[in-house]
Design a protein around this motif. Sequence first.
Motif, PDB file in Angstrom:
ATOM      1  N   GLU A 215      11.648  18.587  -7.309  1.00 37.71           N
ATOM      2  CA  GLU A 215      11.799  19.603  -6.269  1.00 37.71           C
ATOM      3  C   GLU A 215      10.465  20.314  -6.018  1.00 37.71           C
ATOM      4  OE1 GLU A 215      13.504  21.623  -3.285  1.00 37.71           O
ATOM      5  OE2 GLU A 215      14.650  20.184  -4.471  1.00 37.71           O
ATOM      6  N   LEU A 216       9.756  20.617  -7.075  1.00 37.43           N
ATOM      7  CA  LEU A 216       8.505  21.358  -6.976  1.00 37.43           C
ATOM      8  C   LEU A 216       7.461  20.635  -6.141  1.00 37.43           C
ATOM      9  CD1 LEU A 216       6.782  23.787  -7.831  1.00 37.43           C
ATOM     10  CD2 LEU A 216       6.144  22.474  -9.867  1.00 37.43           C
ATOM     11  N   ILE A 217       7.311  19.340  -6.337  1.00 36.68           N
ATOM     12  CA  ILE A 217       6.265  18.611  -5.618  1.00 36.68           C
ATOM     13  C   ILE A 217       6.467  18.705  -4.102  1.00 36.68           C
ATOM     14  CG2 ILE A 217       7.316  16.308  -5.636  1.00 36.68           C
ATOM     15  CD1 ILE A 217       4.424  15.255  -6.281  1.00 36.68           C
ATOM     16  N   GLY A 218       7.705  18.849  -3.679  1.00 35.75           N
ATOM     17  CA  GLY A 218       7.997  18.990  -2.261  1.00 35.75           C
ATOM     18  C   GLY A 218       7.522  20.308  -1.676  1.00 35.75           C
ATOM     19  N   HIS A 219       7.150  21.253  -2.531  1.00 37.27           N
ATOM     20  CA  HIS A 219       6.676  22.563  -2.081  1.00 37.27           C
ATOM     21  C   HIS A 219       5.178  22.725  -2.290  1.00 37.27           C
ATOM     22  CE1 HIS A 219      10.714  24.021  -1.323  1.00 37.27           C
ATOM     23  NE2 HIS A 219      11.057  23.376  -2.426  1.00 37.27           N
ATOM     24  N   MET A 220       4.500  21.606  -2.579  1.00 35.68           N
ATOM     25  CA  MET A 220       3.063  21.656  -2.810  1.00 35.68           C
ATOM     26  C   MET A 220       2.315  20.981  -1.667  1.00 35.68           C
ATOM     27  SD  MET A 220       2.838  21.079  -6.920  1.00 35.68           S
ATOM     28  CE  MET A 220       1.053  21.308  -6.913  1.00 35.68           C
ATOM     29  N   SER A 221       1.131  21.489  -1.396  1.00 40.43           N
ATOM     30  CA  SER A 221       0.260  20.897  -0.385  1.00 40.43           C
ATOM     31  C   SER A 221      -0.284  19.570  -0.896  1.00 40.43           C
ATOM     32  CB  SER A 221      -0.934  21.814  -0.105  1.00 40.43           C
ATOM     33  OG  SER A 221      -0.517  23.078   0.318  1.00 40.43           O
ATOM     34  N   PRO A 222      -0.504  18.593  -0.008  1.00 41.23           N
ATOM     35  CA  PRO A 222      -1.192  17.375  -0.424  1.00 41.23           C
ATOM     36  C   PRO A 222      -2.551  17.748  -1.031  1.00 41.23           C
ATOM     37  CG  PRO A 222      -0.248  17.084   1.751  1.00 41.23           C
ATOM     38  CD  PRO A 222      -0.107  18.551   1.406  1.00 41.23           C
ATOM     39  N   GLY A 223      -2.839  17.190  -2.183  1.00 39.56           N
ATOM     40  CA  GLY A 223      -4.061  17.532  -2.897  1.00 39.56           C
ATOM     41  C   GLY A 223      -3.911  18.756  -3.786  1.00 39.56           C
ATOM     42  N   GLY A 224      -2.722  19.398  -3.760  1.00 37.50           N
ATOM     43  CA  GLY A 224      -2.468  20.582  -4.578  1.00 37.50           C
ATOM     44  C   GLY A 224      -2.432  20.242  -6.056  1.00 37.50           C
ATOM     45  N   THR A 225      -2.791  21.209  -6.866  1.00 35.08           N
ATOM     46  CA  THR A 225      -2.867  21.021  -8.319  1.00 35.08           C
ATOM     47  C   THR A 225      -1.732  21.755  -9.023  1.00 35.08           C
ATOM     48  OG1 THR A 225      -5.271  20.811  -8.250  1.00 35.08           O
ATOM     49  CG2 THR A 225      -4.302  21.400 -10.376  1.00 35.08           C
ATOM     50  N   LEU A 226      -1.138  21.066  -9.972  1.00 33.88           N
ATOM     51  CA  LEU A 226      -0.134  21.646 -10.866  1.00 33.88           C
ATOM     52  C   LEU A 226      -0.778  21.813 -12.231  1.00 33.88           C
ATOM     53  CD1 LEU A 226       2.827  22.373 -11.639  1.00 33.88           C
ATOM     54  CD2 LEU A 226       3.154  19.939 -12.134  1.00 33.88           C
ATOM     55  N   SER A 227      -0.578  22.968 -12.853  1.00 32.07           N
ATOM     56  CA  SER A 227      -1.089  23.226 -14.186  1.00 32.07           C
ATOM     57  C   SER A 227       0.026  23.868 -15.003  1.00 32.07           C
ATOM     58  CB  SER A 227      -2.299  24.168 -14.103  1.00 32.07           C
ATOM     59  OG  SER A 227      -2.822  24.408 -15.383  1.00 32.07           O
ATOM     60  N   ILE A 228       0.346  23.247 -16.129  1.00 26.96           N
ATOM     61  CA  ILE A 228       1.443  23.736 -16.973  1.00 26.96           C
ATOM     62  C   ILE A 228       0.944  23.880 -18.408  1.00 26.96           C
ATOM     63  CG2 ILE A 228       3.706  23.198 -17.971  1.00 26.96           C
ATOM     64  CD1 ILE A 228       4.355  21.640 -15.422  1.00 26.96           C
ATOM     65  N   ALA A 229       1.163  25.052 -18.975  1.00 19.42           N
ATOM     66  CA  ALA A 229       0.926  25.281 -20.404  1.00 19.42           C
ATOM     67  C   ALA A 229       2.297  25.399 -21.059  1.00 19.42           C
ATOM     68  CB  ALA A 229       0.119  26.553 -20.623  1.00 19.42           C
ATOM     69  N   ASP A 230       2.535  24.585 -22.086  1.00 20.25           N
ATOM     70  CA  ASP A 230       3.831  24.638 -22.758  1.00 20.25           C
ATOM     71  C   ASP A 230       3.729  24.006 -24.137  1.00 20.25           C
ATOM     72  OD1 ASP A 230       6.726  24.909 -23.153  1.00 20.25           O
ATOM     73  OD2 ASP A 230       6.830  24.995 -20.977  1.00 20.25           O
ATOM     74  N   LEU A 231       4.844  23.985 -24.821  1.00 15.02           N
ATOM     75  CA  LEU A 231       4.922  23.502 -26.201  1.00 15.02           C
ATOM     76  C   LEU A 231       4.905  21.985 -26.296  1.00 15.02           C
ATOM     77  CD1 LEU A 231       7.862  25.732 -27.457  1.00 15.02           C
ATOM     78  CD2 LEU A 231       5.578  25.681 -28.474  1.00 15.02           C
ATOM     79  N   ASP A 232       4.116  21.485 -27.236  1.00 12.92           N
ATOM     80  CA  ASP A 232       4.275  20.090 -27.632  1.00 12.92           C
ATOM     81  C   ASP A 232       5.623  19.965 -28.336  1.00 12.92           C
ATOM     82  OD1 ASP A 232       2.020  18.360 -26.987  1.00 12.92           O
ATOM     83  OD2 ASP A 232       0.808  19.633 -28.292  1.00 12.92           O
ATOM     84  N   ALA A 233       6.126  18.736 -28.446  1.00  9.65           N
ATOM     85  CA  ALA A 233       7.388  18.510 -29.148  1.00  9.65           C
ATOM     86  C   ALA A 233       7.321  19.210 -30.510  1.00  9.65           C
ATOM     87  CB  ALA A 233       7.633  17.017 -29.311  1.00  9.65           C
ATOM     88  N   GLU A 234       8.380  19.944 -30.830  1.00  5.06           N
ATOM     89  CA  GLU A 234       8.382  20.751 -32.062  1.00  5.06           C
ATOM     90  C   GLU A 234       9.676  20.567 -32.831  1.00  5.06           C
ATOM     91  OE1 GLU A 234      10.334  23.773 -32.313  1.00  5.06           O
ATOM     92  OE2 GLU A 234      10.791  24.256 -30.244  1.00  5.06           O
ATOM     93  N   ASP A 235       9.761  21.219 -33.976  1.00  2.00           N
ATOM     94  CA  ASP A 235      10.859  21.035 -34.922  1.00  2.00           C
ATOM     95  C   ASP A 235      12.168  21.723 -34.539  1.00  2.00           C
ATOM     96  OD1 ASP A 235      10.139  23.696 -35.347  1.00  2.00           O
ATOM     97  OD2 ASP A 235       9.381  23.350 -37.384  1.00  2.00           O
ATOM     98  N   GLY A 236      12.187  22.391 -33.402  1.00  2.00           N
ATOM     99  CA  GLY A 236      13.402  23.085 -32.978  1.00  2.00           C
ATOM    100  C   GLY A 236      13.552  24.474 -33.562  1.00  2.00           C
ATOM    101  N   LEU A 237      12.542  24.919 -34.291  1.00  2.00           N
ATOM    102  CA  LEU A 237      12.612  26.219 -34.951  1.00  2.00           C
ATOM    103  C   LEU A 237      11.665  27.250 -34.345  1.00  2.00           C
ATOM    104  CD1 LEU A 237      12.759  24.944 -38.647  1.00  2.00           C
ATOM    105  CD2 LEU A 237      14.669  25.668 -37.198  1.00  2.00           C
ATOM    106  N   PHE A 238      10.997  26.912 -33.259  1.00  2.00           N
ATOM    107  CA  PHE A 238      10.025  27.817 -32.641  1.00  2.00           C
ATOM    108  C   PHE A 238      10.679  29.110 -32.175  1.00  2.00           C
ATOM    109  CE2 PHE A 238       7.802  29.438 -28.873  1.00  2.00           C
ATOM    110  CZ  PHE A 238       6.526  29.609 -29.383  1.00  2.00           C
ATOM    111  N   HIS A 239      11.797  28.995 -31.482  1.00  2.00           N
ATOM    112  CA  HIS A 239      12.489  30.184 -30.971  1.00  2.00           C
ATOM    113  C   HIS A 239      13.334  30.816 -32.065  1.00  2.00           C
ATOM    114  CE1 HIS A 239      11.342  28.391 -27.134  1.00  2.00           C
ATOM    115  NE2 HIS A 239      11.401  29.625 -26.679  1.00  2.00           N
ATOM    116  N   ASP A 240      13.300  32.138 -32.111  1.00  2.00           N
ATOM    117  CA  ASP A 240      14.033  32.853 -33.157  1.00  2.00           C
ATOM    118  C   ASP A 240      15.541  32.783 -32.972  1.00  2.00           C
ATOM    119  OD1 ASP A 240      11.629  33.559 -34.378  1.00  2.00           O
ATOM    120  OD2 ASP A 240      11.467  35.410 -33.224  1.00  2.00           O
TER     121      ASP A 240
END
Length: 162
Positions: free
Chosen positions: A78-103
């Motif tokens: 859905e998101l790509i449909g709202h981006m300009s041609p040549g637009g950049t996406l940048s995402i910071a997020d968690l690498d795969a983890e043990d499932g214990l990150f969130h309290d």
Amino acid sequence: MTTRIAPHCARLTAVDSSREMIRMLNEKVAAGNIVNIEPLHLDFSRPEKATELAGDFDFVFSSMTLHHIPDPESFLRELIGHMSPGGTLSIADLDAEDGLFHDDATEKVHHGFDRQELQSSLESAGFANVAFITAHVIEKKNRAGKQTAYPIFLLTAVKPQP
């Protein structure tokens, strides 16, 4: 992040699924007399709600959000449909983890992402030039009480020109 990025933008739409975060941003915008930020509440659990986004975006940045989105693949499509041609996406997020990150063990989140699987999802959605780096490592005591390192990736991808 929004107020740090804003000086580099003509116009910035700040989207969050938390009404409280939008309220807090509205306060910062008013207090700082920031005129180029438009806060927008949007429920990320429903990718079809992205139709509420007006216009095409040249740059989309997300920080520690994707793992909270129930269906990241639909969201990316859905998101790509709202981006300009040549637009950049940048995402910071968690690498795969043990499932214990969130309290909160009952919180419905993804336990990070496998980079190759996420790259495949991005490419399937139509993005190109996907690249990853490790941007940060969060050292924290997880909910099992163990001090653990949780790497955070920064990915970039581009919506191809036609």
